[in-house]
Design a protein around this motif. Structure first.
Motif, PDB file in Angstrom:
ATOM      1  N   ASN A 419      15.267 -64.676  26.334  1.00 20.81           N
ATOM      2  CA  ASN A 419      16.644 -65.181  26.249  1.00 20.81           C
ATOM      3  C   ASN A 419      17.637 -64.067  25.932  1.00 20.81           C
ATOM      4  O   ASN A 419      18.736 -64.039  26.490  1.00 20.81           O
ATOM      5  CB  ASN A 419      16.755 -66.283  25.190  1.00 20.81           C
ATOM      6  CG  ASN A 419      16.153 -67.597  25.692  1.00 20.81           C
ATOM      7  OD1 ASN A 419      15.811 -67.704  26.882  1.00 20.81           O
ATOM      8  ND2 ASN A 419      16.013 -68.566  24.809  1.00 20.81           N
ATOM      9  N   HIS A 420      17.249 -63.156  25.053  1.00 19.62           N
ATOM     10  CA  HIS A 420      18.128 -62.021  24.783  1.00 19.62           C
ATOM     11  C   HIS A 420      18.284 -61.177  26.048  1.00 19.62           C
ATOM     12  O   HIS A 420      19.360 -60.657  26.338  1.00 19.62           O
ATOM     13  CB  HIS A 420      17.581 -61.181  23.621  1.00 19.62           C
ATOM     14  CG  HIS A 420      18.442 -59.989  23.294  1.00 19.62           C
ATOM     15  ND1 HIS A 420      17.919 -58.722  23.158  1.00 19.62           N
ATOM     16  CD2 HIS A 420      19.784 -59.870  23.123  1.00 19.62           C
ATOM     17  CE1 HIS A 420      18.908 -57.874  22.903  1.00 19.62           C
ATOM     18  NE2 HIS A 420      20.049 -58.549  22.873  1.00 19.62           N
ATOM     19  N   ALA A 578      23.568 -72.810  25.455  1.00 20.01           N
ATOM     20  CA  ALA A 578      23.601 -72.646  23.991  1.00 20.01           C
ATOM     21  C   ALA A 578      22.844 -71.384  23.585  1.00 20.01           C
ATOM     22  O   ALA A 578      23.246 -70.682  22.641  1.00 20.01           O
ATOM     23  CB  ALA A 578      22.974 -73.869  23.338  1.00 20.01           C
ATOM     24  N   GLU A 579      21.771 -71.081  24.300  1.00 19.07           N
ATOM     25  CA  GLU A 579      20.960 -69.890  23.978  1.00 19.07           C
ATOM     26  C   GLU A 579      21.816 -68.623  24.075  1.00 19.07           C
ATOM     27  O   GLU A 579      21.655 -67.702  23.276  1.00 19.07           O
ATOM     28  CB  GLU A 579      19.778 -69.768  24.947  1.00 19.07           C
ATOM     29  CG  GLU A 579      18.702 -70.836  24.791  1.00 19.07           C
ATOM     30  CD  GLU A 579      19.003 -72.108  25.598  1.00 19.07           C
ATOM     31  OE1 GLU A 579      20.146 -72.283  26.070  1.00 19.07           O
ATOM     32  OE2 GLU A 579      18.079 -72.925  25.741  1.00 19.07           O
ATOM     33  N   SER A 581      25.225 -68.448  23.833  1.00 21.19           N
ATOM     34  CA  SER A 581      26.227 -68.447  22.752  1.00 21.19           C
ATOM     35  C   SER A 581      25.582 -67.945  21.470  1.00 21.19           C
ATOM     36  O   SER A 581      26.191 -67.179  20.710  1.00 21.19           O
ATOM     37  CB  SER A 581      26.785 -69.854  22.514  1.00 21.19           C
ATOM     38  OG  SER A 581      27.303 -70.357  23.714  1.00 21.19           O
ATOM     39  N   ALA A 582      24.338 -68.373  21.222  1.00 24.75           N
ATOM     40  CA  ALA A 582      23.631 -67.939  20.011  1.00 24.75           C
ATOM     41  C   ALA A 582      23.406 -66.420  20.054  1.00 24.75           C
ATOM     42  O   ALA A 582      23.585 -65.734  19.035  1.00 24.75           O
ATOM     43  CB  ALA A 582      22.297 -68.669  19.888  1.00 24.75           C
ATOM     44  N   GLU A 583      23.051 -65.889  21.214  1.00 21.54           N
ATOM     45  CA  GLU A 583      22.856 -64.440  21.331  1.00 21.54           C
ATOM     46  C   GLU A 583      24.155 -63.690  21.076  1.00 21.54           C
ATOM     47  O   GLU A 583      24.162 -62.615  20.467  1.00 21.54           O
ATOM     48  CB  GLU A 583      22.311 -64.067  22.720  1.00 21.54           C
ATOM     49  CG  GLU A 583      20.895 -64.536  23.006  1.00 21.54           C
ATOM     50  CD  GLU A 583      19.833 -63.863  22.135  1.00 21.54           C
ATOM     51  OE1 GLU A 583      20.126 -62.817  21.520  1.00 21.54           O
ATOM     52  OE2 GLU A 583      18.713 -64.408  22.064  1.00 21.54           O
ATOM     53  N   GLU A 585      26.598 -64.676  19.134  1.00 22.62           N
ATOM     54  CA  GLU A 585      26.812 -64.715  17.683  1.00 22.62           C
ATOM     55  C   GLU A 585      25.979 -63.636  16.990  1.00 22.62           C
ATOM     56  O   GLU A 585      26.455 -62.930  16.097  1.00 22.62           O
ATOM     57  CB  GLU A 585      26.449 -66.088  17.116  1.00 22.62           C
ATOM     58  CG  GLU A 585      27.504 -67.165  17.366  1.00 22.62           C
ATOM     59  CD  GLU A 585      28.920 -66.700  17.027  1.00 22.62           C
ATOM     60  OE1 GLU A 585      29.162 -66.290  15.867  1.00 22.62           O
ATOM     61  OE2 GLU A 585      29.784 -66.715  17.944  1.00 22.62           O
ATOM     62  N   THR A 586      24.727 -63.501  17.413  1.00 24.38           N
ATOM     63  CA  THR A 586      23.848 -62.478  16.820  1.00 24.38           C
ATOM     64  C   THR A 586      24.437 -61.087  17.038  1.00 24.38           C
ATOM     65  O   THR A 586      24.503 -60.277  16.112  1.00 24.38           O
ATOM     66  CB  THR A 586      22.439 -62.549  17.464  1.00 24.38           C
ATOM     67  OG1 THR A 586      21.969 -63.887  17.352  1.00 24.38           O
ATOM     68  CG2 THR A 586      21.472 -61.591  16.804  1.00 24.38           C
TER      69      THR A 586
END
Ligand code: GTP
Ligand code: SPV
Ligand code: MN
Length: 592
Positions: A419-420, A578-579, A581-583, A585-586
């Protein structure tokens, strides 16, 4: 008589022939006799110039109109039912309106001309990866290029049988009016219509229009992927071959990397590089759970300028027979071709790419257009892979993303996981090149090098990448990397020698895939320790200090970039996976 009884084909052709109203209809069977005859006809009308048959056997020169030298992204449309489906990065037109407009332009446009009907396959005929297409065109140049770039012949029709699963392509040269030029894809209808151009990517409909725009949409629906990627095999001294797919934007080094010649030290040890493809990869999961890729094309439509015996001897050698050169300089002394960066001796008695006399003495007027190209058969390539025709494709060990970035992106880094890795591909940015009309050298986001080629909403395309990852066991999923051969120093010079020396980076990538080398975990992913990139033989070009500078992660620059990624993502609203968006944020937290 039509060489098929397939109703969907006959009806479509009947309809389109009535529309464009040609004097004559000719089916293309791909035979040498027919190709010879068309070459002769094109030479008679001046559409093509036959080159020196001793130095360049079966090679031809073609000049496009001066206003028609590259893809036209502003005039390329995804005609999906709704604008949402095309997404914020594509131009959209309502399908009904688009058909009406295109048909009014195409109407009677073949009057006094011949309709050539080209049945072709993208991928080896009969492979489960492959798809059929039919292109109708009024251009012999298109016919001859398609006969190099795709598999043309009636066996495609035999394979297709009564199936409706084929891509309709209508190309009308019209009068090359730039104001009425449109390249329209109708993914839901398996249809492409291209009018008022005679240039490569706009008119060789099997290439970008089908094998990327339509195919990316098909792949999403059918569980596979169509990507703007080269495919290469690296053979190690033990004779084992590992395959890498790499996505770089247009004119950013795919052909060069795909055909690279190992540096001396590597050659001596027994390293070899094999070319499977230089532009497009179709990818699907094999029975063993790994991802496999084929090259759907049968030739190379490569950038000419800069190609020489030092930068890319394999590409140059590939162009020595059966090749069509477009918009290069014509050397009148020996009836051969020349382009900037071929050698240091521009011909003095020549015509530049537009056909005007040229003596090679001026820097202001170029001999060849910066986006001049060669169309060369893949089988000519000295390093073509033995797997080129393999209907099952080749197993992929690594995906590599990369672009032209003077700053920011390090020479190479590895994503933390799938995902990253998808995130890393989605945030790609690169300086624009001459491959498309418009300004050159402007940094823009070009996710997965697919900005001009994704046939549907880019956010859904990212979701498709994420979903593919979910079906892969982590030990079988290709590892995902990012490279940048184009980092510049304070004086504006490239810091990395590039070309053949890029194998040094591929070696690190493959070692990472095998878990054979450690790496430094940084804010953006895993970066090599400088000592793990082999600099043997280039120590005087690249010092450990400059290598460390190329591998550096500058937090302030990344913090700025994160802001721009956020703005880019915002265009897609809540369609962003969503995956991802989470990356983001990280990344923001890591570089704060
Ligand atoms: P398309 O066919 O347009 O999709 O492009 P491509 O990605 O196949 O481009 P290609 O390999 O033809 O790249 C052409 C340009 O990239 C030329 O200007 C090359 O000089 C330059 N180039 C390729 N590899 C390198 C490299 O490793 N370093 C540097 N500095 N330039 C490179
Ligand atoms: C590109 O622009 O990415 C190309 C050349 O490969 S064209 O076929 O013209 O699109
Ligand atoms: Mn390309």
């Amino acid at each position: 008589m039509a060489p098929t009884t397939n109703k969907s084909i006959l009806e479509w052709l009947d309809d389109k022939i009535k529309l464009v109203n040609p004097d004559k209809v000719v089916w293309i069977d791909g035979s040498n006799e027919q190709i010879e005859q068309l070459r002769a006809e094109a030479c008679k009308t001046g559409e093509m110039i036959k080159l020196n048959d001793e130095l360049l056997p079966d090679c031809y020169l073609h000049r496009t109109a001066e206003n028609d030298v590259a893809r036209v992204e502003g005039r390329t449309f995804i005609c999906a039912p709704t604008k949402e489906e095309a997404g914020p990065t594509n131009n959209w037109m309502d399908p009904a309106q688009a058909y009406e407009m295109l048909y009014s332009i195409a109407k009677d446009s073949y009057k006094g001309r011949t309709a050539y009907i080209i049945p072709y396959s993208m991928g080896p005929v009969g492979s489960q990866f492959s798809k059929a297409g039919i292109e109708m065109t009024d251009s012999i140049y298109v016919v001859l290029n398609m006969c190099i770039m795709t598999r043309v012949g009636f066996n495609v029709l035999d394979c297709l049988g009564d199936s409706n699963d084929w891509v309709r392509g209508l190309h009308c040269k019209c009068d090359i009016d730039a104001e009425k030029r449109y390249i329209c894809q109708f993914p839901q209808d398996n249809t492409i219509i291209s009018v008022n151009s005679g240039y490569g990517g706009n008119v060789l409909l099997g290439k970008k229009c089908f094998a990327l725009r339509i195919a990316s949409y098909q792949g999403r629906n059918e569980g596979w992927q169509a990507e703007h990627m080269l495919i290469l095999g690296v053979e190690n001294p033990k004779g084992e071959v590992k395959y890498i797919c790499a996505a770089f934007p247009s004119a950013c080094g795919k052909t060069n990397l795909a055909m690279l010649i190992p540096p001396e030290g590597y050659k001596a040890k027994g390293y070899k590089v094999w070319t499977v493809g230089d532009d497009i990869a179709w990818i699907r999961k094999g029975e063993d759970g790994r991802l496999y890729a084929i090259n759907p094309e049968n030739g190379f439509f490569g950038v000419a300028p800069g190609t020489n015996m030092k930068s890319n001897p394999n590409a140059l050698l590939t162009t020595k027979k059966g090749t069509i050169f477009t918009n290069v300089c014509h050397n009148l002394d020996n009836n051969t071709v020349w382009w900037e960066g071929l050698d240091k001796n521009p011909p003095e008695n020549a015509k530049e790419w537009t056909g005007k006399p040229w003596n090679g003495k001026t820097d202001e007027i170029k001999g060849a257009h910066p986006n001049s190209r060669f169309t060369a058969p893949a089988k000519n390539c000295p390093c073509i892979s033995s797997e080129f025709e393999n209907p099952q494709g080749v197993p992929i060990s690594a995906f590599v993303f990369g672009g032209r970035r003077a700053k920011l992106a390090p020479l190479v880094y590895q994503s933390r996981n799938w995902n990253h890795g998808v995130f890393v591909g989605s945030i790609m940015a690169s300086e624009t090149t001459a491959a498309a009309s418009g300004a050159v050298g402007v940094v823009r986001r070009d996710p997965m090098a697919m900005l001009p080629f994704c046939g549907y909403n880019m956010a859904d395309y990212w979701q498709h990448w994420i979903d593919i990852g979910k079906t892969l066991d982590s030990d079988k999923a290709p590892k995902i990397f990012n490279v940048n051969w184009f980092r510049k120093d304070e004086d504006g010079n490239f810091m990395w020698p590039g070309f053949g020396d890029n194998l040094r980076v591929l070696e690190w990538i493959l070692k990472r895939c095998e878990g054979a080398v450690d790496a430094k975990e940084t804010e953006i992913g895993f970066v090599p320790y400088a000592q793990d990139i082999n600099l043997e033989g280039i120590e005087d070009e690249v010092t450990v200090d400059s290598l460390n500078a190329m591998l550096g992660v500058e937090k302030e620059l990344w913090a700025e970039d994160a802001k721009s990624i956020e703005e880019f993502y915002a265009k897609f609203g809540d369609r962003i996976p969503a995956e991802l968006s989470a990356e983001l944020e990280t990344l923001k937290n890591n570089v704060k």
